[in-house]
Design an enzyme around this catalytic site. Structure first.
Site, PDB file in Angstrom:
ATOM      1  N   SER A 145       0.791  -1.236   0.000  1.00  0.00           N
ATOM      2  CA  SER A 145       0.000   0.000   0.000  1.00  0.00           C
ATOM      3  C   SER A 145       0.818   1.279   0.000  1.00  0.00           C
ATOM      4  O   SER A 145       0.243   2.370  -0.071  1.00  0.00           O
ATOM      5  CB  SER A 145      -0.958  -0.003   1.197  1.00  0.00           C
ATOM      6  N   LYS A 159       0.055   3.829  -2.625  1.00  0.00           N
ATOM      7  CA  LYS A 159      -0.933   4.903  -2.498  1.00  0.00           C
ATOM      8  C   LYS A 159      -0.279   6.275  -2.430  1.00  0.00           C
ATOM      9  O   LYS A 159      -0.930   7.288  -2.721  1.00  0.00           O
ATOM     10  CB  LYS A 159      -1.810   4.663  -1.271  1.00  0.00           C
ATOM     11  N   SER A 218      -5.884   3.056   4.913  1.00  0.00           N
ATOM     12  CA  SER A 218      -5.455   2.331   3.711  1.00  0.00           C
ATOM     13  C   SER A 218      -6.656   1.835   2.910  1.00  0.00           C
ATOM     14  O   SER A 218      -6.882   0.641   2.737  1.00  0.00           O
ATOM     15  CB  SER A 218      -4.549   1.151   4.077  1.00  0.00           C
TER      16      SER A 218
END
Length: 682
Positions: free
Chosen positions: A326, A329, A511
């Protein structure tokens, strides 16, 4: 509030004979199993619990409401038929007392119930089978199942043994996600957790219910060892997750697709690594060779910069593209700020249709749009509401003489803004069930959550249909047409998402994978690359290169980091964070949208920055990442000596949920070293 699968209406008796039903086994054969079976027979036990990661590992769907199984005792006799009546997913830290009580083991509170289960998950048997301890924390996603006793099987007969050479039921893992091993000890007291065993056997013709698998007598030690190795490679928590993704999340199942090809980058861009590596010197005498060598980091890569001077204090494999989880991102956030701008809002509109009784509902990529009544907040603060959109439609039609006397009888749905597949090949389908990600469509409500107020709420299989039905409810009698020609009618109503600047924290702190994919797709459209998932790579690449970052050799397979095909160099992430910290190129909003260790989001879970690492709580502000093959951390460290560091840590290959601790330990070492951090040979 805990997400759940609604209970179905009463169903008729199944036509499937009892002898053909799957087998349900509770715990190991022995006194504990017999106590649990007795509790089922007398009605005290009506619930059971499993880790969601088990379903990911075996690639199985969650239990189905209405499915039936035979319960067997320690002698292998089928003694009852039970039926699943409800299935829920929730973080371990949110298991309700009612569920724990109804497991029928006499626990006095949830804490006592949890201790019993965790003793099993962390037992020596589990650790020995895995070769490493299993990390279980508040955010670990569990499957809560409720069942009812359909009938006793008073004339219970032992199940026949398997034929020579048969290994029992299929599947490599048992109730707790551990390989079956001959001679395994019984389940620790007070734990209703299904586990592998070697006594009661089941013929291949009698399927065994997931999470209660019978190991059989014929499984070879070699297969058991291979299963243990597989779990080491696959076990993970989150995204979910996953699902059990870190964070509160359930872990993604193993991804199997091959890496995507990397487009040829623009040669004019240059690596934005601030300066030459600073070698160890008398004033930089604080080494982190020990934490960097922790085997829990798998293949470790890390880059540390002094945020003020740009000096590279440490570089380990910083130029090698690797899976990001993640942390991807951050690239998506930067691309959204660069291409869309901080004030961009995605809009949902209603247009006049081809006739007076028809309206067109057009999705504009706002996946935060909520079906909750105005005034009630979903998981997305400031989201637009369907009832507001419907009210605008009614008001506009009432003011139009051509429409005022004609009720809405048909709603044409236009969800064409996003094209191509709605689900990337390497995303596990269980991420939808675990609540980490929805199908990516241009029209949906509450990111297709079953419960708009719960972050980890299961997602459905038809987001457009859910949204259309919710909107049609405001126009009784109207039919939904998903294939009609939309035309170019004038707008009757419009509602919009919060601006990009206000979506960064909801995306980065917990997240949120769906928000990331929404923004990535909008970036692809706005940049002119296209409207499909395949267009995300060139769109993000172009945005980063426009910021002066070199993306050569890197792959941006999605916007969330869920794909194992992503490949980004830690030094690029560090350079991006350096620009954000200096508020260059409009990237400043990223800094304030990151989780803080011990305080918020995925860094506030009970297994993050614990023990000696607690000293860094409140001092580390960073994005976490967790998939089965990569655990990552990237952000800022306000060090003990007053310096501010930019730190990127990638742990890939042979990693697991347990990799979070050595990542935190390394980040804490950076906190203690500060500007004295030495780039000694690793």
């Amino acid at each position: 509030m805990t997400p759940s699968v609604p209970e179905p209406p009463e169903t008729p008796e199944p036509a499937q004979p009892d002898a053909e039903l799957p087998v349900a086994e509770f715990a190991f054969p022995g006194p504990l199993r017999d106590r649990l079976v007795a509790a089922i027979l007398d009605g005290r036990k009506t619930t059971t619990t499993a880790l969601a990661v088990e379903y990911d590992i075996e690639g199985e769907a969650l239990p189905e409401v209405g499915s039936r199984q035979r319960v067997v005792d320690s002698a292998g006799r089928a003694v009852a038929v039970i039926e699943t009546v409800r299935v829920r997913l929730c973080p371990l830290g949110e298991v309700p007392w009612e569920h724990a009580r109804d497991e029928g083991e006499g626990h006095e509170d949830v804490a006592q119930w949890r201790r019993g289960h965790e003793r099993f998950w962390r037992s020596e048997e589990m650790t020995a089978a895995l070769g490493a301890p299993l990390t279980v924390d508040d955010g670990t996603v569990v499957v809560l199942e409720e069942f009812r006793l359909v009938r006793r099987l008073d004339a219970a007969e032992p199940l026949p043994p398997p034929p020579p050479g048969a290994s029992g039921a299929s599947g490599a893992f048992g109730a707790a996600g551990v390989p079956g091993a001959a001679g395994a000890a019984g389940t620790p007291a007070g734990s209703d957790t299904r586990a592998p065993h070697v006594d009661a056997t089941v013929p291949p013709s009698a399927p065994v219910r997931a999470r209660r698998r019978d190991r059989g007598r014929g499984r070879a030690a070699m297969v058991i060892a291979a299963a243990a190795a597989a779990l080491l490679a696959l076990a993970a928590g989150s995204a979910v997750g996953a699902v059990v993704r870190p964070s509160a999340s359930p872990a993604p199942a193993p991804r199997t697709s091959s890496p995507a090809a990397t487009p040829t980058p623009t040669p004019a861009a240059t690596r934005a690594t601030p300066a030459a590596v600073v070698p160890a010197s008398p004033i930089r005498d604080c080494t982190v060779d020990g934490p960097l060598a922790d085997p829990g980091l798998g293949t470790a890569a890390s880059v540390v910069l002094n945020a003020e001077t740009g000096e590279v204090l440490l570089d380990r494999r910083g130029d090698v593209p690797a899976q990001t989880a993640s942390v991807m991102k951050l690239a998506t956030a930067a691309a959204a700020l660069r291409v869309l701008g901080p004030d961009y809002r995605a809009s949902t509109t209603v247009l006049r249709g081809p006739d007076a009784g028809t309206i067109v509902l057009r999705g504009g990529g706002d996946l935060t749009l909520s079906r909750l009544p105005s005034g009630q907040e979903s998981v997305y603060p400031g989201a637009a509401h369907l009832d507001d959109l419907a009210a605008q439609v009614r008001q506009a039609r009432a003011a139009d003489p051509e429409l005022a006397q004609t009720p809405v009888s048909r709603i044409i749905v236009d969800s064409s803004l996003f094209g191509g597949t709605t689900w990337e090949d390497t995303w596990p389908a269980t991420e939808r069930q675990a609540g980490w990600l929805s199908h990516i469509t241009t029209l949906q409500v509450d990111a297709d959550r079953a419960d708009p107020t719960v972050f980890l709420s299961p997602r459905g299989e038809d987001p457009v249909g859910r949204a259309a039905e919710a909107f049609a409810a405001f126009f009784p009698g109207a039919t939904i047409d998903r294939d009609g020609a939309t035309g170019d009618g004038s707008a009757l109503a419009e509602v919009s998402s919060p601006p990009v600047s206000e979506l960064l924290a909801p995306m980065l702190v917990p997240s949120d994978n769906t928000l990331a994919e929404m923004l990535a797709r909008l970036v692809a459209i706005e940049s002119g690359e296209g409207n499909t998932l395949a267009d995300v790579d060139p769109a993000i690449r172009s945005a980063l290169e426009d910021l002066g970052l070199d993306t050569e050799g890197m792959t941006f397979a999605d916007g969330s980091g869920m794909s194992r095909n992503n490949a980004v160099a830690p030094e690029l992430v560090a350079a991006l964070l350096q620009r954000a910290d200096a508020d260059e190129d409009g990237l400043g909003p990223i800094v304030g949208a990151l989780p803080v260790a011990g305080e918020s989001g995925t860094l506030a879970y009970s297994n993050r920055f614990t023990g000696d690492n607690q000293v860094a709580r409140g001092k580390v502000r960073a994005k976490t990442g967790s998939i089965t093959t990569a655990y990552t951390l990237a952000g800022f460290v306000d060090a003990e000596d007053g310096s501010r560091l930019i730190a990127v840590i990638f742990a890939t290959d042979r990693v697991s949920e347990a990799s979070r601790q050595p990542i935190d330990t390394l980040a804490t070492a950076y906190y203690r070293c500060g500007n004295r951090l030495a780039n000694s040979p690793g």
